[in-house]
Write a protein that holds these residues in place. Structure first.
Motif: not given
Length: 195
Positions: A105-111, A140-161
């Motif tokens: 869901l991302v395109q790497i555009e720069a580093e 650092w890498f700039l990545m263009r997000f190609q998904g929707t907000d519904a694709d973001v899930n910060i409730g991961t196995e080890t949450p950071e946020f």
């Protein structure tokens, strides 16, 4: 000569090995930590890290409030590089681990052209990474997000946020903890043509 200090803290107990004349202990927030001088900290290496500036279709940047801070402490996804891992691979792994966003869901555009270092405040050095690093140097890498907000899930196995948002680039630096602001300003400068 070395000796061990036994301690008991609530349900925790253990021992700490000390060398007289070299080791000093401080008690902070219910834990015992080694105190380090500025000279000792200056000799420590930087921890290698990869970071992601995730940018949505509107040109806004993902920022997450760190789950381990009560105060405002926002940052972009980032984390250490594992042995044998390339920085780009680490950045994609950290993105998935911290936001749930897969590489598809991302395109790497720069580093960034090089590694961007920062020093931790001296009082944090003994608390983080077992006092082995003075700070981090980041790719650092700039990545263009190609998904929707519904694709973001910060409730991961080890949450950071604890929460997240999309910020206009010109509002990003002001939301970041002070000791990382110079790094974020440099990232914005390097990636300015893509924002």
């Amino acid at each position: 000569m070395r000796f061990f200090v036994q301690f008991r803290q609530g349900f925790r107990s253990g021992s700490i090995c000390l060398t007289p004349g070299r080791d000093r202990l401080i008690r902070t927030g219910g834990s015992i930590e080694q105190m380090m001088t500025p000279e000792e900290i200056a000799k420590l290496p930087y921890r290698r890290c990869a970071g992601v500036m995730l940018v949505n279709a509107e040109g806004h940047v993902f920022a997450g409030q760190r789950i381990d801070y009560q105060a405002e402490a926002w940052q972009m996804p980032q984390g250490g590089i594992d042995p044998g891992e390339a920085p780009r691979e680490a950045a994609l792994r950290e993105l998935r681990e911290e936001t749930g966003v897969p590489a598809s869901l991302v395109q790497i555009e720069a580093e960034t052209a090089g590694w961007i270092p920062y020093d931790l405040p001296h009082d944090l050095v003994p608390k983080l990474w077992k006092g082995r690093y003075r700070g981090q140097e980041q790719k650092w890498f700039l990545m263009r997000f190609q998904g929707t907000d519904a694709d973001v899930n910060i409730g991961t196995e080890t949450p950071e946020f604890s929460r997240w948002c999309w910020l206009p680039p010109d509002q990003l630096v002001a939301r970041i903890v002070p000791f990382k602001r110079q790094v974020y300003a440099r990232i914005l400068d390097e990636f300015g043509d893509y924002l």
